[in-house]
Write an enzyme that holds these catalytic residues in place. Structure first.
Site, PDB file in Angstrom:
ATOM      1  N   SER A 203     -55.881  51.631  -1.824  1.00 14.24           N
ATOM      2  CA  SER A 203     -54.709  51.414  -2.677  1.00 14.24           C
ATOM      3  C   SER A 203     -55.120  51.433  -4.145  1.00 14.24           C
ATOM      4  O   SER A 203     -54.422  51.993  -5.000  1.00 14.24           O
ATOM      5  CB  SER A 203     -54.066  50.057  -2.369  1.00 14.24           C
ATOM      6  OG  SER A 203     -53.183  50.153  -1.283  1.00 14.24           O
TER       7      SER A 203
ATOM      8  N   ASP B 206     -47.718  46.136   4.533  1.00 14.48           N
ATOM      9  CA  ASP B 206     -48.416  45.221   5.448  1.00 14.48           C
ATOM     10  C   ASP B 206     -47.580  45.262   6.733  1.00 14.48           C
ATOM     11  O   ASP B 206     -46.855  46.245   6.958  1.00 14.48           O
ATOM     12  CB  ASP B 206     -48.489  43.799   4.851  1.00 14.48           C
ATOM     13  CG  ASP B 206     -49.389  42.860   5.656  1.00 14.48           C
ATOM     14  OD1 ASP B 206     -50.615  43.034   5.621  1.00 14.48           O
ATOM     15  OD2 ASP B 206     -48.871  41.961   6.353  1.00 14.48           O
TER      16      ASP B 206
ATOM     17  N   THR C  94     -57.416  51.434   6.213  1.00 13.64           N
ATOM     18  CA  THR C  94     -57.832  50.118   6.714  1.00 13.64           C
ATOM     19  C   THR C  94     -58.597  50.278   8.027  1.00 13.64           C
ATOM     20  O   THR C  94     -59.674  49.703   8.219  1.00 13.64           O
ATOM     21  CB  THR C  94     -56.620  49.187   6.882  1.00 13.64           C
ATOM     22  OG1 THR C  94     -55.874  49.202   5.670  1.00 13.64           O
ATOM     23  CG2 THR C  94     -57.046  47.774   7.195  1.00 13.64           C
TER      24      THR C  94
ATOM     25  N   LYS D 234     -52.648  42.390  -6.655  1.00 15.28           N
ATOM     26  CA  LYS D 234     -52.575  43.497  -5.702  1.00 15.28           C
ATOM     27  C   LYS D 234     -52.611  42.888  -4.316  1.00 15.28           C
ATOM     28  O   LYS D 234     -53.447  42.034  -4.015  1.00 15.28           O
ATOM     29  CB  LYS D 234     -53.798  44.418  -5.903  1.00 15.28           C
ATOM     30  CG  LYS D 234     -53.823  45.603  -4.980  1.00 15.28           C
ATOM     31  CD  LYS D 234     -53.226  46.828  -5.644  1.00 15.28           C
ATOM     32  CE  LYS D 234     -52.824  47.901  -4.675  1.00 15.28           C
ATOM     33  NZ  LYS D 234     -51.479  47.788  -4.101  1.00 15.28           N
TER      34      LYS D 234
ATOM     35  N   LYS E 112     -49.609  38.548  -2.759  1.00 12.84           N
ATOM     36  CA  LYS E 112     -49.024  38.908  -1.464  1.00 12.84           C
ATOM     37  C   LYS E 112     -47.530  38.603  -1.534  1.00 12.84           C
ATOM     38  O   LYS E 112     -47.109  37.755  -2.322  1.00 12.84           O
ATOM     39  CB  LYS E 112     -49.665  38.070  -0.336  1.00 12.84           C
ATOM     40  CG  LYS E 112     -49.472  38.641   1.049  1.00 12.84           C
ATOM     41  CD  LYS E 112     -50.477  39.741   1.368  1.00 12.84           C
ATOM     42  CE  LYS E 112     -50.132  40.456   2.655  1.00 12.84           C
ATOM     43  NZ  LYS E 112     -51.162  41.443   3.037  1.00 12.84           N
TER      44      LYS E 112
END
Ligand code: NDP
Length: 444
Positions: free
Chosen positions: A376, A166, A209, A90, A126
């Site tokens: 998430s 991102d 976030t 993740k 990532k």
């Protein structure tokens, strides 16, 4: 030579030309040294560190697409599947011209510990591309996203690897990629997070976030016997993390006086008007300098130097290595007492060392920005249950997770005699859980 130094040298030798990855590994290994020294024989026998610093898999691929002039463009695409000891991979996808394997390996490595800290069952990964969505038409972004997913879909799945957004990847990009995944596989499953609310997304994911950063900041400040009320704050960046950090910290009584983008920074001594920033960034996709044209009393300064503005609290929410030693010294000289990282590794190593040596309260990104990936994971849970929770329910869970992370980080630091060193605390708490899972699962 100590086991940690040996591994760091091995990483540098075996991964040439990857400075960001070396930097991330060094920071983690340095702060884990006490734990590793205490268990050296056992860890050496199991080659725990050799296994931890090697990604399980790196997928690298070509992304061809056609621009609005009919010309074929070619970008690089990647997915780094770093560690699946505690759950499916993740971590976000980043679309930015600076993206390369080193940056994605640093981010994937950090993600292992961050995900572990959330207490949720998610491994570290990532990915991304050197594609720049800035200045591209919607059609061009769609063409790119479809081509990117045409390759990536072979390697991801709801129980396998679940990417999110991102830098450069927001709701629009997730939408185009999700549509292509569904078309290619015929599956309507939670393979991506950050989805729209009408098609499987979670309430509060967009805010998570930034809100999470402020929840943990609030824990730090409260534990130090103070509060956010009346504090002057600088938030760098003006993207997803920055905007919602500003929103929450303002709700809790602080005043944000400066924000930036890669062109320069705005200073509004009366307090940033977030509706103006949201209109510029979320609606018009404009530049932060437009704020100074629209708001009386605000100024725009081109280039770096946002840290010259005095503040009590500094929240770097833009990108890696944005805050260097000179910047931190200036902040300290002007009375800044707290720094919490919304971005990933925004503070250079020298600057971090200075912060820790000079008594500034500091929360590293892997703990402070974990609210994004945690929410998430809550989106994944809702997708698996085929249910949607209310905003209050998700926000309450997020708040609880951030409080729990603060407790874990501060107690891990204290357990090893490093009270208040949250860099060490975050690395140790994240590491212990992953290593226990790796050992239990044998040599795989
Ligand atoms: P966005 O793309 O939404 O925003 C990034 C912001 O940072 C933009 O305002 C951008 O300006 C600015 N920026 C980028 N580079 C620089 C620079 N060199 N100097 C000054 N400003 C710069 O990204 P996010 O808000 O999603 O991500 C920000 C950081 O937070 C990243 O490090 C990301 O990895 C991390 N993060 C994000 C999470 C999320 O949920 N989104 C979760 C956890 C961490 P410009 O428009 O000019 O490029």
């Amino acid at each position: 030579m100590s086991y940690t130094s040996e591994i760091y040298e091995r990483v540098v030798a075996q991964n040439p030309g990857e400075p960001e990855f070396h930097q991330a590994v060094k920071e983690v290994l340095d702060s884990l040294k006490v734990v590793i020294d205490a268990n050296e024989e056992e860890y050496r026998k199991d080659s725990i560190l050799e296994r931890l610093v090697e990604p399980e898999r790196i997928i690298s691929f070509k992304v061809p697409w056609v621009d609005d002039q009919g010309k074929v463009q070619v970008n690089k695409g990647y997915r780094v599947q770093f560690n699946s000891a505690i759950g499916p991979y993740k971590g976000g996808l980043r679309f930015h011209p600076s993206v390369n394997q080193s940056i994605l390996k640093f981010l994937g490595f950090e993600q292992i510990f961050k995900n572990s800290l959330t207490g949720l069952p998610i491994g570290g990964g990532k990915g991304g591309s050197n594609f720049d969505p800035k200045g591209k038409s919607d059609r061009e972004v769609m063409a790119f996203c479809q081509s990117f997913m045409t390759e990536l879909h072979k390697y991801i799945g709801a129980d396998e690897d679940v990417p999110a957004g991102d830098i450069g990847v927001g709701g629009r990009e997730i939408g185009y990629m999700y549509g292509q995944y569904k078309r290619l596989t015929g599956l309507y499953e939670g393979v991506l997070t950050g989805k729209g609310l009408t098609w499987g997304g979670s309430l509060v994911r967009t805010q998570a976030t930034g809100y999470g950063l402020v929840y943990i900041l609030n824990e730090m400040v409260t534990a130090a016997g103070d509060s956010l009320e009346g504090k002057t704050v600088i938030v760098t960046g003006s993207g997803n993390v920055a905007i919602y950090a500003v929103e929450k910290v303002t709700q809790l009584g602080a005043k944000v006086v400066a924000m930036c983008d890669s062109n320069g920074y705005i200073h509004d001594p009366n307090g940033i008007k977030l509706d103006v920033v949201k209109d510029i960034k979320e609606v018009r996709r404009g530049r932060i300098k437009e704020y100074a044209d629209e708001v009386e009393g605000a100024t725009f300064t081109e280039g770096k130097g946002i840290w010259n503005i005095p503040c009590d609290i500094y929240l770097p929410c833009a990108t890696q290595n944005e805050l260097d030693l000179d910047g931190v010294k200036t902040l300290a000289a002007n009375g800044c007492k707290v720094i919490a990282e919304g971005a990933n590794m925004p503070t250079t190593r020298e600057a971090t060392d200075y912060i820790l040596e000079n008594g500034i309260l500091f929360m590293p990104g892997k703990a402070a920005n974990a609210g994004g990936v945690a929410t998430s994971a809550l989106e994944m849970t809702q997708n698996s249950m085929r249910l949607s929770w209310s905003a209050e329910e998700v926000d309450e869970k997020l708040h609880g997770i951030m409080k729990d992370i603060y407790a874990k980080v501060s107690s891990a630091a204290a357990r090893y005699g490093m009270e208040g060193n949250f860099v060490a605390g975050a690395n140790i708490a994240g590491f212990e859980k992953v290593v226990a899972a790796m050992k239990a699962q044998g040599v795989v």
